[in-house]
Design a protein around this motif. Structure first.
Motif, PDB file in Angstrom:
ATOM      1  N   ILE A  59      -1.933  -7.665  -1.258  1.00 58.23           N
ATOM      2  CA  ILE A  59      -1.574  -6.345  -1.774  1.00 58.23           C
ATOM      3  C   ILE A  59      -2.818  -5.485  -1.986  1.00 58.23           C
ATOM      4  N   ARG A  60      -3.871  -6.086  -2.499  1.00 56.71           N
ATOM      5  CA  ARG A  60      -5.090  -5.327  -2.779  1.00 56.71           C
ATOM      6  C   ARG A  60      -5.817  -4.881  -1.514  1.00 56.71           C
ATOM      7  N   ASN A  61      -5.688  -5.651  -0.444  1.00 59.48           N
ATOM      8  CA  ASN A  61      -6.549  -5.419   0.722  1.00 59.48           C
ATOM      9  C   ASN A  61      -5.846  -4.980   2.001  1.00 59.48           C
ATOM     10  N   HIS A  62      -4.531  -5.202   2.111  1.00 61.63           N
ATOM     11  CA  HIS A  62      -3.852  -4.851   3.363  1.00 61.63           C
ATOM     12  C   HIS A  62      -3.929  -3.343   3.615  1.00 61.63           C
ATOM     13  N   ARG A  63      -4.283  -3.002   4.854  1.00 64.14           N
ATOM     14  CA  ARG A  63      -4.470  -1.614   5.278  1.00 64.14           C
ATOM     15  C   ARG A  63      -5.606  -0.923   4.530  1.00 64.14           C
ATOM     16  N   GLY A  64      -6.542  -1.718   4.063  1.00 68.66           N
ATOM     17  CA  GLY A  64      -7.704  -1.178   3.385  1.00 68.66           C
ATOM     18  C   GLY A  64      -8.874  -1.044   4.335  1.00 68.66           C
ATOM     19  N   ILE A  65      -9.830  -1.954   4.233  1.00 72.49           N
ATOM     20  CA  ILE A  65     -11.056  -1.832   5.023  1.00 72.49           C
ATOM     21  C   ILE A  65     -10.796  -1.939   6.525  1.00 72.49           C
ATOM     22  N   LEU A 105      -4.312   5.416  17.079  1.00 77.54           N
ATOM     23  CA  LEU A 105      -2.859   5.587  16.990  1.00 77.54           C
ATOM     24  C   LEU A 105      -2.275   4.658  15.933  1.00 77.54           C
ATOM     25  N   HIS A 106      -2.764   3.420  15.896  1.00 76.97           N
ATOM     26  CA  HIS A 106      -2.271   2.459  14.900  1.00 76.97           C
ATOM     27  C   HIS A 106      -2.478   3.000  13.488  1.00 76.97           C
ATOM     28  N   VAL A 107      -3.711   3.395  13.175  1.00 77.04           N
ATOM     29  CA  VAL A 107      -4.026   3.869  11.837  1.00 77.04           C
ATOM     30  C   VAL A 107      -3.282   5.170  11.534  1.00 77.04           C
ATOM     31  N   PHE A 108      -3.200   6.038  12.522  1.00 75.57           N
ATOM     32  CA  PHE A 108      -2.543   7.336  12.340  1.00 75.57           C
ATOM     33  C   PHE A 108      -1.071   7.176  11.976  1.00 75.57           C
ATOM     34  N   VAL A 109      -0.335   6.337  12.702  1.00 73.19           N
ATOM     35  CA  VAL A 109       1.093   6.209  12.414  1.00 73.19           C
ATOM     36  C   VAL A 109       1.331   5.494  11.086  1.00 73.19           C
ATOM     37  N   ASP A 110       0.397   4.625  10.675  1.00 72.68           N
ATOM     38  CA  ASP A 110       0.557   3.954   9.381  1.00 72.68           C
ATOM     39  C   ASP A 110       0.458   4.937   8.216  1.00 72.68           C
ATOM     40  N   ILE A 111      -0.247   6.027   8.403  1.00 69.48           N
ATOM     41  CA  ILE A 111      -0.381   7.023   7.337  1.00 69.48           C
ATOM     42  C   ILE A 111       0.972   7.636   6.981  1.00 69.48           C
ATOM     43  N   PHE A 112       1.903   7.647   7.920  1.00 68.65           N
ATOM     44  CA  PHE A 112       3.199   8.287   7.698  1.00 68.65           C
ATOM     45  C   PHE A 112       4.172   7.395   6.929  1.00 68.65           C
ATOM     46  N   ASN A 113       3.807   6.126   6.692  1.00 66.64           N
ATOM     47  CA  ASN A 113       4.651   5.226   5.910  1.00 66.64           C
ATOM     48  C   ASN A 113       4.475   5.483   4.416  1.00 66.64           C
ATOM     49  N   ALA A 114       5.364   4.910   3.616  1.00 67.34           N
ATOM     50  CA  ALA A 114       5.228   5.019   2.170  1.00 67.34           C
ATOM     51  C   ALA A 114       4.078   4.152   1.661  1.00 67.34           C
ATOM     52  N   TYR A 115       3.764   3.073   2.381  1.00 64.04           N
ATOM     53  CA  TYR A 115       2.664   2.182   1.983  1.00 64.04           C
ATOM     54  C   TYR A 115       1.323   2.861   2.209  1.00 64.04           C
ATOM     55  N   THR A 117      -2.443   3.957   4.115  1.00 65.01           N
ATOM     56  CA  THR A 117      -3.689   3.256   4.422  1.00 65.01           C
ATOM     57  C   THR A 117      -4.837   3.897   3.640  1.00 65.01           C
ATOM     58  N   GLN A 118      -5.937   3.176   3.585  1.00 61.12           N
ATOM     59  CA  GLN A 118      -7.174   3.738   3.029  1.00 61.12           C
ATOM     60  C   GLN A 118      -8.047   4.198   4.198  1.00 61.12           C
ATOM     61  N   ALA A 119      -7.514   5.103   4.978  1.00 60.62           N
ATOM     62  CA  ALA A 119      -8.157   5.522   6.221  1.00 60.62           C
ATOM     63  C   ALA A 119      -9.439   6.322   5.995  1.00 60.62           C
ATOM     64  N   LEU A 120      -9.658   6.811   4.780  1.00 66.92           N
ATOM     65  CA  LEU A 120     -10.852   7.622   4.511  1.00 66.92           C
ATOM     66  C   LEU A 120     -12.015   6.809   3.947  1.00 66.92           C
ATOM     67  N   ARG A 121     -11.829   5.499   3.763  1.00 67.66           N
ATOM     68  CA  ARG A 121     -12.950   4.684   3.315  1.00 67.66           C
ATOM     69  C   ARG A 121     -14.064   4.739   4.356  1.00 67.66           C
ATOM     70  N   LYS A 126      -8.810   6.603  -1.776  1.00 71.27           N
ATOM     71  CA  LYS A 126      -7.451   7.115  -1.929  1.00 71.27           C
ATOM     72  C   LYS A 126      -6.545   6.590  -0.817  1.00 71.27           C
ATOM     73  N   TRP A 127      -5.323   6.243  -1.211  1.00 77.75           N
ATOM     74  CA  TRP A 127      -4.343   5.799  -0.224  1.00 77.75           C
ATOM     75  C   TRP A 127      -3.659   7.027   0.382  1.00 77.75           C
ATOM     76  N   LEU A 128      -3.683   7.119   1.697  1.00 76.99           N
ATOM     77  CA  LEU A 128      -2.984   8.193   2.399  1.00 76.99           C
ATOM     78  C   LEU A 128      -1.612   7.675   2.799  1.00 76.99           C
ATOM     79  N   ALA A 129      -0.584   8.185   2.154  1.00 75.24           N
ATOM     80  CA  ALA A 129       0.781   7.712   2.393  1.00 75.24           C
ATOM     81  C   ALA A 129       1.720   8.917   2.355  1.00 75.24           C
TER      82      ALA A 129
END
Length: 326
Positions: A59-65, A105-115, A117-121, A126-129
């Motif tokens: 939970i702490r790390n998925h879709r993080g780094i 594309l992978h990271v981009f489409v994940d941003i549209f989910n409720a979960y 990603t931390q795409a700006l690390r 901040k989580w982009l959801a």
């Protein structure tokens, strides 16, 4: 998105790559690019292996780094190197280019989910959801499968998936507009709301709704543009008692609190232990709230056992929390 959708998106991107003259003019490059887009569309989710350790770490790390800016730059290099090793006749630059597009594309489409990603690390944790597309969206998956069938039966993959992605752009805009309408409806229903969370489900016309105001939580469901409040709870701040402060030091509860923005809490005292329970209010299903964090503490406030994750029956939860009372 889910693994299956990322796979078909990777194949689709490999088909779209046939519009690239360098790719279409070389069978070696086309084969290498297809392999790279499939691998590149999966590799950011390599952190799924963290589930093998425990839910708290996951939970702490998925879709993080693995979804961060440095990772987005690193993954295409690794994918390109690996594929090029087996297909050295491929055009190296275009192999890297399509690998990079697959990862993006992978990271981009994940941003549209409720979960999200931390795409700006590393610039921001901040989580982009955006919360407009469910982790598994049947329409997105089905339209990709349809495109693959057209490809198999002789349609040009590049033009086929160009049309499909044009349709998906319209679909995403539709979802944004749908959510905005629901937001306005909820604001009118609960004008004193301080926070509104509207999250998609697998059904196109159904959305989860969680609302906070200064004193209460409201949990509801939207069907079409009709919003129904199903539960409401008094919003009770978590007190700074010795039991709760000790429970917060537990890794499972700490991970839950880092992930969940809307929750209520309970504490029970038994003959030989305390039980502290935090309940995420975003995922109501059939009257049940399955995403929880529970900590059992001895009377001396030592942590006896704990759990965080999805649970659908009290019996299974207690089995996960079994301990030997001292």
């Amino acid at each position: 998105m889910d693994t299956g959708t990322h796979v078909v998106m990777g194949i689709a991107l490999g088909g779209l790559a046939t519009l690239d003259p360098v790719v279409s003019s070389s069978s070696a490059t086309a084969t290498a690019v297809l392999a790279a887009t499939v691998i590149g569309s999966q590799i950011p989710d390599i952190d799924t292996v963290l589930k093998l350790r425990n839910n708290a770490v996951y939970i702490r790390n998925h879709r993080g780094i693995t979804h961060s800016i440095p990772a987005v730059l690193l993954w295409p290099l690794l994918v390109t190197a690996a594929v090029y090793f087996f297909q050295p006749e491929a055009n190296l630059f275009h192999l890297w280019l399509w690998s990079f597009l697959a990862v993006i594309l992978h990271v981009f489409v994940d941003i549209f989910n409720a979960y999200g990603t931390q795409a700006l690390r590393p610039f921001s944790a901040k989580w982009l959801a955006l919360g407009v597309i469910n982790t598994f969206d049947p329409f997105i998956f089905a339209i990709h499968i349809g495109g693959l069938f057209f490809w198999i039966f002789g349609a040009h993959p590049g033009y086929t998936f160009l049309v499909i992605y044009g349709v998906l752009v319209i679909y995403y805009v539709h979802r944004f507009m749908y959510k905005r309408k629901l937001q306005k409806i909820v604001e009118e229903m609960i004008p004193e709301a301080t926070d509104i969370i509207i999250a998609p489900t697998m059904k196109n016309s159904e959305w989860r709704v969680a609302v906070m105001n200064e004193h209460q939580f409201f949990v509801g469901r939207a069907h079409g543009l009709k919003v129904t409040i199903l539960d409401h709870f008094n919003r009770v701040p978590v007190p700074e008692t010795p039991v709760l402060e000790a429970a917060k030091k537990d890794v499972n509860l700490s991970a839950f609190l880092s992930f969940s923005p809307v929750y209520r809490w309970e504490m029970d005292e038994f003959e030989d232990h305390y039980e502290v329970r935090f309940i995420d209010l975003r995922y109501r299903s059939n009257g049940h709230y399955p995403f929880v964090a529970v900590v059992k503490l001895g009377l001396d406030l030592n942590i006896l056992s704990s759990y965080t994750g999805w649970i659908y029956s009290e019996e299974k939860l207690q089995k996960k929390l079994e301990f030997l009372p001292g």
